[in-house]
Design an enzyme around this catalytic site. Structure first.
Site, PDB file in Angstrom:
ATOM      1  N   ASP A 168      44.000  40.926  43.794  1.00  0.00           N
ATOM      2  CA  ASP A 168      43.327  39.753  44.500  1.00  0.00           C
ATOM      3  C   ASP A 168      42.993  38.872  43.306  1.00  0.00           C
ATOM      4  O   ASP A 168      43.214  37.516  43.404  1.00  0.00           O
ATOM      5  CB  ASP A 168      42.035  40.292  44.905  1.00  0.00           C
ATOM      6  CG  ASP A 168      41.278  39.007  45.527  1.00  0.00           C
ATOM      7  OD1 ASP A 168      41.445  38.542  46.435  1.00  0.00           O
ATOM      8  OD2 ASP A 168      39.991  38.936  45.194  1.00  0.00           O
ATOM      9  N   HIS A 169      42.486  39.374  42.090  1.00  0.00           N
ATOM     10  CA  HIS A 169      42.272  38.554  41.021  1.00  0.00           C
ATOM     11  C   HIS A 169      43.749  37.720  40.492  1.00  0.00           C
ATOM     12  O   HIS A 169      43.600  36.697  39.653  1.00  0.00           O
ATOM     13  CB  HIS A 169      41.610  39.366  40.037  1.00  0.00           C
ATOM     14  CG  HIS A 169      40.092  39.329  40.195  1.00  0.00           C
ATOM     15  ND1 HIS A 169      39.296  40.236  39.191  1.00  0.00           N
ATOM     16  CD2 HIS A 169      39.349  39.226  41.519  1.00  0.00           C
ATOM     17  CE1 HIS A 169      38.048  40.311  39.984  1.00  0.00           C
ATOM     18  NE2 HIS A 169      38.159  39.782  41.118  1.00  0.00           N
ATOM     19  N   THR A 209      47.704  31.259  40.299  1.00  0.00           N
ATOM     20  CA  THR A 209      48.840  31.008  40.923  1.00  0.00           C
ATOM     21  C   THR A 209      48.842  31.947  42.178  1.00  0.00           C
ATOM     22  O   THR A 209      48.315  33.028  42.039  1.00  0.00           O
ATOM     23  CB  THR A 209      50.116  31.457  40.178  1.00  0.00           C
ATOM     24  OG1 THR A 209      50.005  32.807  39.777  1.00  0.00           O
ATOM     25  CG2 THR A 209      50.030  30.661  38.855  1.00  0.00           C
ATOM     26  N   ASP A 227      52.502  37.777  39.955  1.00  0.00           N
ATOM     27  CA  ASP A 227      53.293  37.689  38.708  1.00  0.00           C
ATOM     28  C   ASP A 227      52.401  37.997  37.571  1.00  0.00           C
ATOM     29  O   ASP A 227      53.118  37.615  36.258  1.00  0.00           O
ATOM     30  CB  ASP A 227      53.325  36.023  38.529  1.00  0.00           C
ATOM     31  CG  ASP A 227      52.171  35.275  38.412  1.00  0.00           C
ATOM     32  OD1 ASP A 227      51.030  35.785  38.463  1.00  0.00           O
ATOM     33  OD2 ASP A 227      52.380  34.079  38.600  1.00  0.00           O
ATOM     34  N   SER A 277      49.486  37.416  36.530  1.00  0.00           N
ATOM     35  CA  SER A 277      48.682  36.517  35.624  1.00  0.00           C
ATOM     36  C   SER A 277      47.518  37.001  35.345  1.00  0.00           C
ATOM     37  O   SER A 277      46.795  36.342  34.465  1.00  0.00           O
ATOM     38  CB  SER A 277      48.677  35.295  36.381  1.00  0.00           C
ATOM     39  OG  SER A 277      48.275  35.322  37.801  1.00  0.00           O
ATOM     40  N   HIS A 325      35.377  45.270  50.201  1.00  0.00           N
ATOM     41  CA  HIS A 325      34.074  45.569  49.602  1.00  0.00           C
ATOM     42  C   HIS A 325      33.337  46.689  50.365  1.00  0.00           C
ATOM     43  O   HIS A 325      32.504  47.264  49.815  1.00  0.00           O
ATOM     44  CB  HIS A 325      33.265  44.209  49.881  1.00  0.00           C
ATOM     45  CG  HIS A 325      33.714  43.139  48.841  1.00  0.00           C
ATOM     46  ND1 HIS A 325      33.656  41.909  49.138  1.00  0.00           N
ATOM     47  CD2 HIS A 325      34.640  43.161  47.912  1.00  0.00           C
ATOM     48  CE1 HIS A 325      33.897  41.134  48.217  1.00  0.00           C
ATOM     49  NE2 HIS A 325      34.719  41.716  47.473  1.00  0.00           N
TER      50      HIS A 325
END
Length: 798
Positions: free
Chosen positions: A277-278, A349, A353, A355, A520
């Site tokens: 998610d991040h 992004t 990938d 990131s 959550h």
């Protein structure tokens, strides 16, 4: 004796005859059943002629719940609803110029107001919540531009009442650089260079939309038009124009604590969900002067971006603290390059990938690199390595007490890495994985320079993250049948050319603000760990693991963190959530109470994550829950009675109690209330999550299974990448961990037992051994049409 033998012979022949008759009858029955099934399939299978119909849908009908059949019959990815038509008539250039002036004047007044505001206390749960969003300083000028355009839009409407229609105003005419706008508001100034490697910010992934689709710091994608209270930007209201029930009241009424575990899956499922998610979302928050935090509950002057959560005087928890207000600041508006309603900004992004490991910013990426042999910087402590330390005293994580002991929070590709111990540890594991792969690449190819080694290792790590997500994570939350029906499964061998340049992979607003927050509810209140040497079990309160990564400084810290994530069962996906998150979010434990800036009220109580999630959906103008069921092709409830067929009984009674109308129900609460019928997710969440991940697969030109000669892996390399498992990556990079179950997101079982880490399959990187640095394939003989501004790279680098 002779007669007895004759009788036995007769009985034996009789039994053979009877068996033959049974076999013939069974064969006939099976043949008839097969004919009926085939004729039914031929008469009912949809075929739209363009490959968008679900694969083998007729066979799936034999095992899929009736609730999901309308969903699977949709054309995927789902088509979004067009924005309503711009409603302002007779728009003259003079009116636009006057509106622009009013917008700029409003921005000046806002800047003056912000100079007198007092930011939040550094050591407070609300401050840590805003820090957790990790909003870059570069967001502030973008948000100011969006605010000015928003105020200009308000001026253009000239008092037009849009609240009755509740449908918004639609996308208006271009602002034509009337404000200081970002680069994506203009055509590309330079051609894309076809490279072997991804760009850091996601640009030039889609060659037709090189600076917008999936690119960092661009607006979220809208699947349904926003529903704002004033049609432009104010938070969503009830269908009758009145205020919706307080998000905290909904939390207390509908999302009560529960302690029922889903023993099929482990906390590692939630950890991986948060990690990716991040990687693909980072909602920017509104900030004050110099990107300072905004205080909404204890300030004489209220910032226009404040949207605090109302607390009842008799709230079962907060009444003990005499609180009637929970801090909440709205998401930063994003420039849309047009007059019209508000949109929000995704800093990350959209692509999977890695990131989160390397950052979506080129500047940050270079800061994380060692500059030698493609390695990332690490903190060396004796025989093991940790992430590099963060020395920012105001990051909401570092404390005076720990800094005095020489212990700091950590830096990673994503600034939210310190949010909880499990997340920090998975960041550490993948930083180690990069360095391990980079070392192997350098050994196989000693002539490669630092840049080539780094990019090749980054390329492999990104592919491994994609493989784990689609081979382990998504089947667990969606089910293998949905994976197969929607073409989310991975190829078993060779390449899979699934890329479709017409598919926008950008993260949907509803996915980030509501749908993917289902994880959550998975988290338990207590995280337990078993010491294999003594057999003793220890427990840690979940909130004590938030912004508290210091356990990693101990020798066995990473091992215990990974082991607890693999051992602790998760809760079921339903409206219930642990009080650790609904009352103690970002609460500082007594052991870490001392901080850089002491709070005037020591150890203030924590926040309620459910309230923040509901409030975020309203802030973003997400339409109510029924609209999303209709978007997915599901039955749309028009009254509370209709919900009986959809919700579990407890959720039905509580939701009917708190909401006035079925069209007021928030997406987050409504989707979680659906009866999953043996699955992890209900139909609406299944739909919205599956649609986004399908877009991330088919809308990514660098998808790891591609056969593209420039960016793709060889067949031999793909064979090795497909050996990747999350268990294997953890075991390869945490030497103190000696055992793990092969599927770490699933609980221990007879089919998923603990095995020696050495028994887990590991990729062999010999297929990457080549005589020189990788070079791109020659350009095609006939250039693709309508792309005159694309040129080839000579080196293969960005």
């Amino acid at each position: 004796m002779f007669e007895s033998s004759l009788a036995r012979s007769y009985q034996k022949r009789l039994r053979h005859f009877q068996c033959a008759i049974c076999v013939i009858l069974l064969s006939v029955l099976l043949s008839i059943s097969l004919l009926i099934m085939v004729s039914y399939n031929l008469s009912t299978d949809p075929d739209d002629g363009n490959g968008t119909a679900p694969r083998n849908l007729s066979l799936l009908r034999l095992g899929v719940d009736d609730d999901l059949l309308p969903l699977l019959n949709q054309s995927w990815p789902l088509d979004g609803e067009m924005s309503p038509t711009w409603t302002v008539p007779n728009l003259t250039s003079q009116a636009v110029a006057a509106a622009v002036v009013r917008g700029k004047d409003a921005l000046k007044r806002r800047r003056l107001m912000e100079r007198n505001l007092v930011p939040l206390a550094t050591d407070s749960p609300a401050s840590r919540a805003q820090r957790a969003a990790a909003t870059s300083s570069s967001v502030k000028p973008l948000a100011e531009t969006a605010f000015a355009a928003e105020e200009a839009t308000r001026a253009l409407l000239n008092g037009t009442d849009l609240t009755k229609s509740n449908a918004g105003i639609g996308l208006g005419p271009s602002t034509n650089s009337s404000f200081s706008e970002p680069a994506y508001c203009r055509p590309p100034v330079s051609p894309c260079t076809l490279s072997r490697y991804r760009s850091q910010d996601g640009s030039c992934n889609n060659l037709e939309h090189p600076i917008t689709w999936g690119v960092a710091s661009t607006p979220f994608r809208r699947a349904l038009p926003a529903v704002y209270g004033d049609g432009i930007s104010s938070p969503r209201e009830g269908v009758d124009g009145a205020s919706l029930p307080s998000a905290r009241d909904v939390s207390v009424t509908v999302h009560r604590p529960s302690y029922a575990h889903d023993t099929q899956f482990t906390v590692m499922l939630a950890v991986w969900g948060q990690f990716i998610d991040h990687d693909i979302t980072a909602t920017a928050l509104s900030k004050g002067e110099n990107s300072s935090s905004i205080s909404c509950c204890n300030s004489n002057t209220t910032h226009p971006e404040c949207f605090p959560v109302r607390l009842d005087k008799e709230d079962p928890f907060y009444q003990d603290y005499n609180l009637t207000c929970m801090e909440f600041v709205r998401s930063a508006p994003a420039p849309t390059c047009h007059f019209g309603p508000r949109e929000q900004l995704n800093q990350a992004t959209a692509f999977l990938d890695a990131s989160a490991v390397y950052s979506f910013s080129e500047i940050k990426s270079y800061q994380l690199r060692e500059g030698i042999d493609g390695q990332l910087r690490m903190l060396k402590l004796g025989p093991w390595e940790l992430l590099p330390p963060s020395t920012d005293p105001n990051d909401g994580c570092n404390t005076v007490e720990m800094n005095a002991k020489g212990r700091y929070c950590f830096e990673s590709g994503d600034d939210r890495a310190n949010e909880n111990l499990h997340l920090t540890t998975i960041h550490l594991i993948w930083a180690r994985q990069h360095n391990r792969v980079a070392a192997i690449m350098k050994k196989h190819n000693p002539a490669w320079d630092d840049e080539t080694v780094f990019q090749e290792a980054r390329r492999i790590v990104g592919a491994q993250m994609q493989h784990i997500t689609y081979a382990e994570f998504l089947p667990a939350i969606l089910g293998q049948d949905v994976m197969w029906a929607l073409n989310l499964t991975l190829a078993e061998y060779g390449h899979a050319d699934v890329y479709d340049p017409s598919v926008d992979p950008s993260i949907a607003n509803h996915f980030s603000a509501a749908a993917f927050r289902f994880a959550h509810t998975l988290l338990p209140g207590l995280i337990h760990n078993v010491d294999s040497s003594t057999g003793t079990i220890s427990y840690t309160h979940l909130h004590e693991m938030l912004f508290n990564p210091y356990a990693l400084y101990t020798e066995k810290g990473p091992k215990y963190a990974m082991r607890s994530a693999m051992n602790t069962p998760v809760h079921a996906v339903d409206p219930h959530i642990t009080s650790e998150l609904s009352e103690h979010l970002f609460e500082r434990s007594p052991a870490n109470a001392s901080s850089v800036t002491p709070s005037p009220h020591p150890l203030p109580c924590g926040l309620d994550l459910v309230s923040l999630n509901i409030q975020r959906g309203r802030d973003h103008g997400l339409p109510a829950y029924p609209a999303w069921r209709e978007h997915c092709g599901l039955f749309r409830p028009t009254n509370f009675t209709d919900l009986k067929k959809i919700f579990d009984p407890q959720s039905f009674n509580r939701i009917c109690k708190i909401y006035k109308s079925v069209d007021d129900i928030d997406l987050y609460s409504g989707a979680l209330a659906e009866e999953p019928r043996g699955r992890l997710l209900g139909p609406t969440l299944t739909c919205l999550v599956a649609d986004q991940f399908l877009r991330l697969k088919v809308g990514d030109r660098f998808w790891y299974e591609t056969s593209d000669e420039i960016i793709g892996f060889s067949v031999e390399q793909l064979i090795e990448i497909r050996k990747t498992t999350l268990a294997g990556v953890i075991c390869a990079n945490e030497e103190l961990l000696d055992q793990a179950q092969p599927r770490v997101m699933e609980a221990l079982s007879a089919t998923n037992p603990l095995v020696d880490c050495k028994e887990l399959p590991q990729p062999d990187f010999k297929p990457w051994k080549i005589p020189g640095p990788p070079t791109p394939a020659p350009p095609p003989r006939k250039p693709a049409p309508k792309k005159p501004w694309i040129k080839m790279s000579k080196s293969g680098h960005n």
